[in-house]
Design a protein around this motif. Structure first.
Motif, short mmCIF file in Angstrom:
data_model
loop_
_atom_site.label_atom_id
_atom_site.label_comp_id
_atom_site.label_asym_id
_atom_site.label_seq_id
_atom_site.Cartn_x
_atom_site.Cartn_y
_atom_site.Cartn_z
N VAL A 114 43.79 89.07 120.32
CA VAL A 114 43.89 87.68 119.86
C VAL A 114 42.57 87.26 119.21
N GLU A 115 41.46 87.62 119.85
CA GLU A 115 40.14 87.28 119.30
C GLU A 115 39.89 87.99 117.98
N PHE A 116 40.31 89.25 117.90
CA PHE A 116 40.13 90.01 116.66
C PHE A 116 40.89 89.35 115.51
N TYR A 117 42.17 89.05 115.74
CA TYR A 117 42.96 88.46 114.67
C TYR A 117 42.40 87.10 114.25
N LYS A 118 41.93 86.33 115.23
CA LYS A 118 41.34 85.03 114.92
C LYS A 118 40.11 85.20 114.04
N SER A 119 39.31 86.25 114.31
CA SER A 119 38.11 86.51 113.51
C SER A 119 38.44 86.89 112.08
N ARG A 120 39.70 87.35 111.88
CA ARG A 120 40.16 87.72 110.53
C ARG A 120 41.01 86.62 109.91
N GLY A 121 41.02 85.45 110.57
CA GLY A 121 41.71 84.30 110.00
C GLY A 121 43.19 84.23 110.29
N VAL A 122 43.64 84.96 111.31
CA VAL A 122 45.06 84.99 111.65
C VAL A 122 45.24 84.59 113.12
N THR A 123 46.23 83.76 113.38
CA THR A 123 46.54 83.36 114.76
C THR A 123 47.59 84.29 115.35
#
Length: 327
Positions: free
Chosen positions: A316-325
């Protein structure tokens, strides 16, 4: 029989001693071992997992990843939960059953797994010999059917589809538990009338079957049952389409049952490793796309899509760092 993975052998016997045997350059022995649970050799999980293992071994420092042939989704979920694999492929229905400790996981209880990425959709292949006269799921009554490897997600789906078609999956068909490659061989040899397989398109074994036997087999419509199954198992099944031309002999779009495939990890996997694995995949999408036709479907947005099994917190943190929820 005791099961030893290549990682186990390396750990017990000493990685350096096995370096030449495993083809790892001397002086570059890996210090971290990642086992990837895939499936049978005739399906999609196996080549996809093999390609992913090569990518991770190449891109992650001091890492040796290996892909293992397994019985498929159920095996992989259990391997992850017992610590015998770090990554596993699964259909989302089997993953959800494992996460909840239901169906084939009832005795084992809830499996501590998490989603790393939603990969691609699979479709249910129900392939019958024309000689069998099978044209609908209901026609399978009294026939000999391969319902997938014992305990596999294919077997689970086959049973649910047969029941939705008004049949008792344990009494109304003669059951064989064969993987997709074995199912294809059995159909060719007239040993089964029909087989079930849930997998990506194209599946190598099915493609091989129709390349030489297209006039002797027929794909069965399961789309008329998909709505009821999607309602009964929300977030797990959905209506899908086997596109015209996907296989030789398929001359029109065919309504079928669909289910997503996910890449899973143990719930307790170190968050740093989770992020490393995802970065290796998404920073090298061009290489991932070369693994198999379905691997071209991997995208940040779809990988982070809501799954019946929650994403690992680090994912979840990785995707958030790439601009995706995620979720």
């Amino acid at each position: 029989m005791t099961r030893f993975s290549r990682r186990d052998l390396l750990a017990v016997m000493g990685g350096a001693a096995l370096v030449p045997m495993l083809g790892i350059p001397q002086g570059h022995a890996a210090t971290r071992y990642i086992v990837i649970g895939t499936g049978g050799t005739g399906g999609v999980f196996y080549p996809y997992g093999g390609g992913l293992a090569q990518l991770l071994s190449k891109k992650l420092p001091d890492t040796q990843a290996t892909a293992e042939v397994t019985g498929g989704s159920v095996d992989n979920v259990k391997l992850l939960a017992t610590g015998d694999a770090e990554i596993g492929f699964s259909t989302v229905d089997s993953a959800y059953d494992g996460f909840k400790g239901e169906e084939v996981y009832k005795d084992a209880g809830p499996q501590k797994i998490a989603t790393l990425a939603v990969l691609y959709p699979s479709v249910l292949h129900v392939v019958a010999s024309k000689a069998s006269g099978i044209k609908t799921v209901a026609d399978i009554k009294g026939k000999r059917a391969s319902v997938g490897s014992a305990g596999s997600s294919t077997e689970s789906i086959a049973d649910r589809v047969l029941a939705a078609g008004g049949l008792d999956p344990m009494k109304d068909v003669t059951r064989d538990n064969l993987g997709v490659a074995e199912s294809v061989g059995a159909l060719k040899d007239g040993k089964v009338d029909v087989f079930f397989w849930i997998g990506g398109v194209p599946t190598a074994a099915v493609k091989d079957l129709v390349s030489t036997n297209a006039n002797d087999v027929t794909f069965i419509n399961t789309g008329d049952l998909a709505g009821a199954l999607a309602a009964k198992y929300p977030g797990v099944y959905r209506p899908s389409t086997l596109k015209k031309g996907a296989y030789d002999g398929l001359e029109a779009d065919l309504p079928v049952l669909g289910v997503d495939n996910v890449l899973l990890v143990p719930e307790a996997m170190d968050g740093g490793l989770v992020k490393e694995i995802l970065a290796a995949m998404f920073d090298n999408l061009a290489e991932v796309a070369q693994i198999h036709p379905v691997a071209k479907q991997l995208k940040l947005e779809t990988a982070a899509a809501k799954s019946a099994v929650p994403h690992h917190p680090a994912a979840v943190e990785f995707y958030k760092s790439r601009g995706v929820t995620a979720g």
